[in-house]
Structure formats: C-alpha cells, structure tokens
Enzyme design. Structure first.
Site, PDB file in Angstrom:
ATOM      1  N   LYS A  34       0.975  -0.765   0.485  1.00 54.33           N
ATOM      2  CA  LYS A  34      -0.106   0.298  -0.326  1.00 54.33           C
ATOM      3  C   LYS A  34       0.748   0.838   0.468  1.00 54.33           C
ATOM      4  O   LYS A  34       0.644   2.698  -0.161  1.00 54.33           O
ATOM      5  CB  LYS A  34      -0.917   0.273   1.428  1.00 54.33           C
TER       6      LYS A  34
HETATM    7  C1  LIG Z   1      -4.614  -4.511   1.239  1.00 55.99           C
HETATM    8  C2  LIG Z   1      -3.786  -5.435   0.756  1.00 55.99           C
HETATM    9  C3  LIG Z   1      -4.521  -6.622  -0.020  1.00 55.99           C
HETATM   10  C4  LIG Z   1      -5.502  -6.457  -0.785  1.00 55.99           C
HETATM   11  O1  LIG Z   1      -5.740  -5.921  -1.571  1.00 55.99           O
HETATM   12  P1  LIG Z   1      -6.879  -4.779  -2.607  1.00 55.99           P
HETATM   13  O2  LIG Z   1      -5.840  -3.666  -3.182  1.00 55.99           O
HETATM   14  O3  LIG Z   1      -7.623  -3.688  -1.239  1.00 55.99           O
HETATM   15  O4  LIG Z   1      -7.361  -6.117  -3.520  1.00 55.99           O
HETATM   16  C5  LIG Z   1      -3.632  -7.952   0.056  1.00 55.99           C
HETATM   17  N1  LIG Z   1      -2.595  -7.890   1.098  1.00 55.99           N
HETATM   18  C6  LIG Z   1      -1.840  -6.921   1.948  1.00 55.99           C
HETATM   19  C7  LIG Z   1      -0.804  -7.449   2.736  1.00 55.99           C
HETATM   20  C8  LIG Z   1      -2.570  -6.031   2.171  1.00 55.99           C
HETATM   21  O5  LIG Z   1      -2.059  -4.731   2.695  1.00 55.99           O
END
Ligand SMILES: *Cc1c(COP(=O)(O)O)cnc(C)c1O
Length: 444
Positions: A118
């Site tokens: 993220k």
């Molecule tokens: C947010 C997140 C996901 C999921 O990603 P999306 O874009 O919401 O599908 C997967 N793995 C981790 C570690 C995350 O923080």
C-alpha cells in the site's frame, strides 16, 4: 466537494461508473474520491504505452520507469518537473522480482516504509493531493477505512504534510498488534478512530460520511481508500516493472494477486489496458470469496465478512468490483477470459507458508501465501500451458510474525522500520459502529 469545472478539461478525464456522461478532471477525481452519484471514477481513456518505451523498460530503474509511465498519463495535469519530484519523493524503494522456480516468481512489494504494498499507492497519492490542495489553497481532511495496512501506509505518507489532516477508521480488535501500533502512534495531523465493528462497517461509515451534506459543508473530505483513482495508477507501475525484469518473456504472463478490495488487481487490468501483454490474472482470496464465487456462478452475493490470518483481505464487498465490471462492460464471459478466481482457507494457507519455506527457503506472509496457492492451482488446472508465473507478495512476513513463525517453526527477524513502532504508545478514539457517532466526531 469540489465543483465540477465543466467540459473543458485539458488533462485526463474521468467518468463515474454510475454515469458515463459525467466528466471530471484528475484534480476533481483525486480530491473527491467518490463520484457525487456514489459511483467510482474511471478514466475515459488510458493512453497506450508507446511500443518503444515498452521495449526500453528493462533499461530503467523502477523510479525512472514510473516517471516515464506517469508522464504519459499525467503530462497535461502536472508539469513534468513536479511529477518527477513527486515520484522521487514517493517511490523511494524497489520492487524486486525474485525467482522461486523457472516459472514462479515473487514480486516483492513490501520494501516501503510500512512494509506493505500500500506504500506505493498511498505515497504517490499523498504527493498528488498535496500538489492540488496547495494549488487551490485548500485544507483537506483525508478519511480512510483500513483493514490493517492501508491506514498505516496512508498515515505514514501524509504525516506532517502541511494543510492535510488524516482520520483513519479501523476495526477494533481485528488488526494485529503491530498493525495497530502502526496506525495509532503518529500524532500530529493523524487521528486513529477505533470502530467497534468490522472493516466493512468502517468502509460503510466512510462512504456515508462522503455522502453527508453537513459533514461536507464542514470539511473538505477526501478519500484515500482504493476507491480513489489516484491509488490505482501507481500500482500499475510495478506490473510493468515485473514484466521488464523477466528474463524470458516468451511464455504468457500470469499474475496472481492476493485480493481484498481488488484495487491491486484493477491496477493490473489498467496496465494491461495500457498495452502490457498479460495473459491471465488470478484473483486469489481467502474464504471471503465473493469474487471467485461471482466468477463461477455469475451472481454477486456478498456474505458476512469472516476473520482470517490474511486479514487485509477480509473484505466481502470489494469496492473496486464496480470498476472491473465497468472495464468489461459487465460482460461476464469477457471477465472470465482474463480473470480466474480461487479461494483458500487458513489451514491451506499455513501449509503453503511451511511448504515454500521448506522447498525454497523463502518466507511468505499469509497474503503472499494465498497468491502463491492461486498460481499453483492455475498451473495444476492447465498442466500443458507453459507460463511465466508472477505472484504478488504484498506484505513483509514480519508484519504477521506469530502466524508465520508458527508455520515455519523458526524465528523471523523484525526489520528496524517495523520494530521502532513497538516502543510507541497507542492513541486512538474508540467509537461505536454508528454513523451519528462518526458525524458528531467530524463536525465538532
Ligand atoms: C490491502 C492488502 C491486500 C488486498 O489488496 P486489494 O487491493 O484491497 O485487493 C492484500 N495484501 C495485503 C498485505 C494488503 O495490505
């Protein structure tokens, strides 16, 4: 909300998934997040990457490549010199592609400051919002719901950025201790709201706040969730990067994406739309499997969210699903051609962490493990189809230390940038799962 500036938009244009005739600029799309009709913004068109650039990508670093792609997308919205600064400030870390076998690669997306993928999106979005807010001389309040990792990435990205306040909603008792520390120890312009509900509740509260007249009268609210289109573009950069780092590009490329809100996978679809030759996407989920079930049955039936060890994917109403439908004009057969869905339970996920550690001496986190399983299942379903498999490792295993250590029966090292949070003190505001409570908080 920022007023629509009519039809004369010079740069990228966006419509709402609920109204294709609506037109807003990049600035409006970024600063409002959600369209006024509750739809999600989508680009009217995405420019294809010139062939020559696609060919030249292997010569570029991740930061250089991101700048070249960003220039093609945003050249009419942000001056190139400023865009370069944004990228240089936001994307300060690498996304290494690590081969596990000749046809399975890990794309490591956890080298940012909060150890989850993220960081890519949040840091670039923070730069973009700061640019537009400064230009318009506006104070912003960023409202974000988190299942764990978004909140810390957003908080870290906006920490001490002048003129922007951040309010993070997270589900009480549903995030790991370390994740909670990463959310609640910033102070300054960051506030953590601990909601007595699930992540879906947090997401719903945020959505309601955006639609509430009084709150919007009081504050310039901005969304930092993956409903914000600014999050998706930077995430498409690393799909290009992964492709550029493959040694042998002859076999078709399959990406397995561990999915919750489906922002990451949607970013991959955008990369494909820009011309990246991707054969298939695997939507790998935990037991919160609304999308894999949709792909099977053609019916979208969310069930109550269940807690799992891959908690950042504990989502039963993925917010980007509307974007996926929109990209394919709601045509299920077309979606099925590109996206295959698999779901895995915690037991299988733990087994995968153990297996990968034993076989390849590689430590996965629970989310990456789900993605690994998805790729393996695809290979088993098509044994005669040679592929270049890439699965996305979205978090550092140390973020889920207890689960991972129990699976591999080994201690894992906590990187310093994570360890430093454990010594800090938690500051959160506990709120019931009620919109009135949130409204009172925001309007006072
Ligand atoms: C947010 C997140 C996901 C999921 O990603 P999306 O874009 O919401 O599908 C997967 N793995 C981790 C570690 C995350 O923080």
């Amino acid at each position: 909300m920022i007023k629509s500036c009519g039809v004369d938009i010079l740069g990228m244009k966006f419509y709402s998934t609920n109204n294709k005739n609506l037109r807003v600029s990049l600035r409006e799309a970024v600063l409002t997040g959600l369209a006024p009709d509750n739809g999600l913004f989508m680009p009217v068109s995405v420019p294809p990457l010139p062939r020559k650039l696609l060919k030249d990508l292997p010569k570029l670093t991740f930061t250089e490549m991101s700048f070249e792609i960003a220039k093609i997308l945003f050249q009419k919205d942000v001056p190139a010199s400023r865009l370069k600064k944004m990228i240089d400030r936001a994307l300060t870390f690498d996304a290494p592609l690590v081969p596990l076998t000749h046809d399975i690669n890990v794309l490591e997306l956890f080298h940012g400051p909060t150890l989850a993928f993220k960081d890519f999106a949040a840091r670039f979005m923070a730069q973009l919002m700061f640019y537009f807010a400064e230009k318009m001389n506006k104070e912003l309040t960023v409202l974000v719901a988190t299942s764990g990792d978004t909140g810390s990435a957003v908080a870290h990205s906006f920490f001490k950025i002048p003129g922007i306040k951040v309010i993070v909603l997270y589900p009480s008792k549903c995030v790991s201790q370390l994740q909670e520390k990463q959310l609640t120890t910033f102070g300054h312009n960051i506030t953590a709201l601990e909601i007595q509900g699930s992540f879906d509740d947090c997401q719903r509260l945020v959505k309601s706040a955006f639609l509430d007249k009084d709150i919007n009268h009081h504050l310039n609210l901005v969304s930092a969730n993956s409903i914000n289109i600014a999050r998706l573009f930077p995430q498409s950069f690393y799909y290009f990067y992964a492709h550029s780092r493959l040694k042998n590009k002859n076999n078709p490329i399959v990406f397995s994406v561990p999915s919750g809100n489906f922002g990451n996978l949607t970013a991959g679809l955008l990369a494909k739309k820009m011309g990246l030759p991707i054969f298939k996407f695997i939507a790998s989920t935990n037991i919160n499997d609304t999308v894999p079930r949709y792909l099977k049955t053609g019916i979208f039936v969310p069930r109550p969210t269940k807690a799992t060890i891959s908690n950042a994917m504990d989502v039963s109403r993925p917010s980007n699903f509307a974007r996926i439908l929109d990209l394919y004009n709601h045509r299920l057969p077309k979606i099925r051609q590109d996206i295959i869905g698999y779901r895995f339970n915690d037991k299988t996920t733990k087994k995968a962490i153990k297996e990968v550690y034993k076989k390849y001496n590689y430590t996965l986190d629970p989310h990456g493990a789900v993605a690994y399983l998805g790729l393996k299942r695809f290979q088993q379903s098509a044994p005669n189809q040679p592929i270049n498999g890439i699965f996305l490792e979205t978090a550092h295993p140390a973020k889920f230390k207890e689960t991972v250590q129990a699976s591999i029966k080994h201690k894992i090292k906590i990187p310093f940038r994570l360890k430093k949070y454990t010594k800090k003190h938690k500051h959160s505001v506990l709120l019931p799962n009620s919109f009135m409570a949130l409204k009172n908080f925001l309007c006072n």
